[in-house]
Scaffold this active site. Structure first.
Site, PDB file in Angstrom:
ATOM      1  N   HIS A 316       0.855  -1.181   0.000  1.00 32.16           N
ATOM      2  CA  HIS A 316       0.000   0.000   0.000  1.00 32.16           C
ATOM      3  C   HIS A 316       0.891   1.229   0.000  1.00 32.16           C
ATOM      4  CE1 HIS A 316      -3.094   2.870   1.288  1.00 32.16           C
ATOM      5  NE2 HIS A 316      -3.972   1.971   0.898  1.00 32.16           N
ATOM      6  N   ASP A 374      -8.029  -5.022   0.186  1.00 32.43           N
ATOM      7  CA  ASP A 374      -8.531  -5.731  -0.992  1.00 32.43           C
ATOM      8  C   ASP A 374      -8.211  -7.217  -0.983  1.00 32.43           C
ATOM      9  OD1 ASP A 374      -9.722  -3.580  -2.252  1.00 32.43           O
ATOM     10  OD2 ASP A 374      -7.784  -2.854  -2.957  1.00 32.43           O
TER      11      ASP A 374
HETATM   12  N1  ACO Z   1       4.022  -7.671  -4.900  1.00 36.00           N
HETATM   13  C1  ACO Z   1       5.346  -7.765  -5.059  1.00 36.00           C
HETATM   14  N2  ACO Z   1       6.200  -6.740  -4.881  1.00 36.00           N
HETATM   15  C2  ACO Z   1       5.681  -5.583  -4.521  1.00 36.00           C
HETATM   16  C3  ACO Z   1       4.288  -5.404  -4.315  1.00 36.00           C
HETATM   17  C4  ACO Z   1       3.440  -6.511  -4.521  1.00 36.00           C
HETATM   18  N3  ACO Z   1       2.137  -6.418  -4.347  1.00 36.00           N
HETATM   19  N4  ACO Z   1       4.033  -4.120  -3.958  1.00 36.00           N
HETATM   20  C5  ACO Z   1       5.214  -3.514  -3.926  1.00 36.00           C
HETATM   21  N5  ACO Z   1       6.218  -4.390  -4.258  1.00 36.00           N
HETATM   22  C6  ACO Z   1       7.649  -4.122  -4.269  1.00 36.00           C
HETATM   23  C7  ACO Z   1       8.031  -3.209  -5.427  1.00 36.00           C
HETATM   24  O1  ACO Z   1       8.355  -3.967  -6.576  1.00 36.00           O
HETATM   25  C8  ACO Z   1       9.214  -2.479  -4.855  1.00 36.00           C
HETATM   26  O2  ACO Z   1      10.322  -3.356  -4.861  1.00 36.00           O
HETATM   27  P1  ACO Z   1      11.840  -2.755  -5.071  1.00 36.00           P
HETATM   28  O3  ACO Z   1      12.055  -1.861  -3.905  1.00 36.00           O
HETATM   29  O4  ACO Z   1      12.697  -3.980  -5.080  1.00 36.00           O
HETATM   30  O5  ACO Z   1      11.814  -2.040  -6.392  1.00 36.00           O
HETATM   31  C9  ACO Z   1       8.836  -2.263  -3.388  1.00 36.00           C
HETATM   32  O6  ACO Z   1       7.938  -3.364  -3.082  1.00 36.00           O
HETATM   33  C10 ACO Z   1       8.135  -0.953  -3.099  1.00 36.00           C
HETATM   34  O7  ACO Z   1       7.020  -0.876  -3.948  1.00 36.00           O
HETATM   35  P2  ACO Z   1       6.412   0.465  -4.544  1.00 36.00           P
HETATM   36  O8  ACO Z   1       5.802   0.165  -5.863  1.00 36.00           O
HETATM   37  O9  ACO Z   1       7.414   1.579  -4.459  1.00 36.00           O
HETATM   38  O10 ACO Z   1       5.297   0.781  -3.491  1.00 36.00           O
HETATM   39  P3  ACO Z   1       4.153   1.802  -3.686  1.00 36.00           P
HETATM   40  O11 ACO Z   1       3.850   2.317  -2.346  1.00 36.00           O
HETATM   41  O12 ACO Z   1       4.437   2.796  -4.740  1.00 36.00           O
HETATM   42  O13 ACO Z   1       2.964   0.870  -4.264  1.00 36.00           O
HETATM   43  C11 ACO Z   1       0.967  -0.365  -4.452  1.00 36.00           C
HETATM   44  C12 ACO Z   1       1.835   0.554  -3.579  1.00 36.00           C
HETATM   45  C13 ACO Z   1       0.675   0.312  -5.811  1.00 36.00           C
HETATM   46  C14 ACO Z   1      -0.359  -0.579  -3.734  1.00 36.00           C
HETATM   47  C15 ACO Z   1       1.706  -1.712  -4.674  1.00 36.00           C
HETATM   48  O14 ACO Z   1       2.057  -2.273  -3.427  1.00 36.00           O
HETATM   49  C16 ACO Z   1       0.889  -2.713  -5.486  1.00 36.00           C
HETATM   50  O15 ACO Z   1       0.888  -2.626  -6.708  1.00 36.00           O
HETATM   51  N6  ACO Z   1       0.186  -3.670  -4.806  1.00 36.00           N
HETATM   52  C17 ACO Z   1      -0.648  -4.626  -5.497  1.00 36.00           C
HETATM   53  C18 ACO Z   1      -1.959  -3.983  -5.919  1.00 36.00           C
HETATM   54  C19 ACO Z   1      -2.913  -3.752  -4.768  1.00 36.00           C
HETATM   55  O16 ACO Z   1      -3.165  -4.643  -3.961  1.00 36.00           O
HETATM   56  N7  ACO Z   1      -3.483  -2.520  -4.719  1.00 36.00           N
HETATM   57  C20 ACO Z   1      -4.473  -2.162  -3.705  1.00 36.00           C
HETATM   58  C21 ACO Z   1      -4.024  -1.055  -2.821  1.00 36.00           C
HETATM   59  S1  ACO Z   1      -5.216  -0.794  -1.543  1.00 36.00           S
HETATM   60  C22 ACO Z   1      -6.385   0.232  -2.206  1.00 36.00           C
HETATM   61  O17 ACO Z   1      -6.212   0.928  -3.175  1.00 36.00           O
HETATM   62  C23 ACO Z   1      -7.728   0.256  -1.522  1.00 36.00           C
END
Ligand code: ACO
Length: 439
Positions: A316, A374
């Site tokens: 998140h 979610d």
């Molecule tokens: N699975 C695997 N790796 C992940 C995930 C995931 N779900 N989420 C983040 N990471 C990794 C990234 O690849 C990154 O790795 P790195 O540092 O080696 O490059 C690190 O964790 C940080 O991730 P960011 O993308 O910078 O985190 P950000 O805060 O920008 O993203 C987000 C948040 C978009 C929600 C992301 O975690 C994601 O895509 N999750 C899956 C989709 C999801 O469940 N969305 C619902 C959010 S809740 C809502 O909207 C109500």
């Protein structure tokens, strides 16, 4: 109201000093009741001729608000100072909507009056049925919802004056009360069944489920365990501070647009997969995994950056800890599956095993990736028989109470101004015009 004038605000802090292009200026620093301090840079342009640059508002507080507080590192979500799990366990959605709108929990009399008033606004103008019939049956229900919400402005002329507090109040009731009716109609229309009218003797979530699942052919009783679960899901999604859709509602409203148009803008923003669409993606992912034995292979792909595969329902932007809403939903999921005798549901087994692995695996621990709201909501909806296309619609039904509370807060603020961000222009400088025949 400026942050320094707030009832609960601490005394003004030492100003921030900022130097740019030989000019040094001081900016006031405000302290909220909780959360990081903010630097008031509103005079930056007039004092220095510079703008700030912050795409995605990574470091920018877009407004002052007293409604919702989140501490993502600690996994805290509070509406008006109350922890979300306390509200989910002890209140119903309308009680929480009252809290969001008015700042205080209602007493018994106020709650009864609020519930009654809401109930009397659940029916929609009969002419709206014709609007629905104009959509193709296969329309995405979010397209229908965005259109239907905006169209309410065409039906309810007596609550469009945004400068009249009583009309703002009336619009708030209408929007919160009618959204479940509009959502259920979108579902019924998509499956070719007749619309079911709201029933005044039913509670909010019960009435919603009745409008979704009843037919005129026989009596339909909503399972109270499922109605309670639905109500809790609505409570958990009711508000979430200045997220994309709420900021969209505020921005649309800042021009004086009517609240129905603003809600339609919020629905459009919520429709995006990075915002409201993730629970649908969780179900798709669990189905793709198919069996617990395939999980290690899937986790391998998730860790491989080249694969582009993410563990949906994990991570998140704000929560770097267990999403407090996910904790409540995990409990609710077990209650729902227990009630329906689906505790052996294969998708649940996969979800529990994924969660176990992710919470003990270095990759996820290091990156602070925890289950978000979610991860569980999609499995609950599925068990209730709600098709995945409707998941985001349910989110919109719940979030309407937060959107309208935030919109009202903005409209009540005498310092409200039209939102008008600036830009870093990187396009062409002035060029000589070449007539069409010479290009
Ligand atoms: N699975 C695997 N790796 C992940 C995930 C995931 N779900 N989420 C983040 N990471 C990794 C990234 O690849 C990154 O790795 P790195 O540092 O080696 O490059 C690190 O964790 C940080 O991730 P960011 O993308 O910078 O985190 P950000 O805060 O920008 O993203 C987000 C948040 C978009 C929600 C992301 O975690 C994601 O895509 N999750 C899956 C989709 C999801 O469940 N969305 C619902 C959010 S809740 C809502 O909207 C109500």
């Amino acid at each position: 109201m400026a942050a320094t004038e707030k009832k609960n605000a601490a005394p003004a802090l030492t100003p921030a000093t900022f130097s740019v292009a030989g000019t040094t200026v001081e900016f006031p620093v405000y302290q909220g009741t909780e959360g990081p301090n903010v630097v008031d840079i509103s005079k930056l342009y007039s004092d220095t001729g510079h703008f700030t640059f912050d795409p995605g508002f990574m470091s920018t507080a877009s407004c002052e608000s007293k409604i919702t507080y989140i501490d993502g590192d600690k996994g805290i979500l509070r509406y008006r100072g109350y922890d979300i799990d306390t509200l989910a366990d002890n209140c119903d959605f309308l009680e929480v909507s009252y809290l969001l709108l008015n700042g205080e929990l209602p007493n018994k009399k106020e709650k009864e009056a609020f519930d009654r008033k809401m109930t009397l606004h659940t029916m929609v103008h009969e002419q709206l049925h014709f609007l629905y019939r104009g959509f193709p049956r296969a329309s995405h229900p979010m397209a229908v919802m965005a259109g239907a919400a905006a169209s309410l402005a065409a039906f309810y002329h007596d609550s469009l004056d945004v400068n009249d507090p009583e009309q703002r109040e009336l619009s708030a009731y209408r929007l919160i009360a009618k959204m479940p009716t509009l959502a259920a109609m979108a579902y019924k229309y998509s499956i070719g069944q007749p619309f079911i009218y709201p029933q005044n003797e039913m509670g909010f979530a019960e009435n919603f489920m009745h409008m979704m699942f009843a037919t005129p052919c026989e009596k339909y009783t909503v399972n109270p365990v499922l109605a309670r679960a639905m109500d809790r899901i609505l409570t958990l999604h009711a508000d979430h501070e200045q997220n994309a859709s709420t900021s969209t509602v505020r921005m649309a409203g800042s021009s004086g647009a009517n609240p129905f148009a603003c809600m339609s803008a919020g629905i459009a923003s919520l429709w995006g997969p990075a915002h409201g669409g993730a629970n649908e993606a969780v179900i798709n992912m669990l189905e793709e995994i198919g069996d617990v034995k395939n999980i290690p292979e899937f986790i391998k792909k998730v860790k491989d950056k080249q694969s582009g595969v993410k563990l949906m329902g994990f991570g998140h932007r704000v929560y770097k800890n267990y999403d407090p809403r996910a904790k409540v939903l995990r409990k609710t999921l077990e209650e729902v599956l227990g009630e329906l005798g689906k505790i052996d549901e294969p998708l649940l087994k996969i979800a529990i095993e994924l969660e176990r692995i992710a919470l003990s695996d270095e990759y996820f621990i290091e990156r602070k990736l925890y289950p978000n709201v979610d991860f569980y909501s999609g499995i609950i909806y599925r068990a209730m028989g709600i098709p995945s296309k409707l998941f985001t619609v349910l989110f919109a039904v719940a979030r309407t109470s937060g959107w309208i509370a935030q919109w009202k807060e903005m409209m009540d603020d005498p310092k409200n101004k039209i939102a008008r961000p600036r830009q870093l222009y990187t396009g062409e400088k002035q060029r000589d015009f070449i007539p069409l025949g010479k290009r």
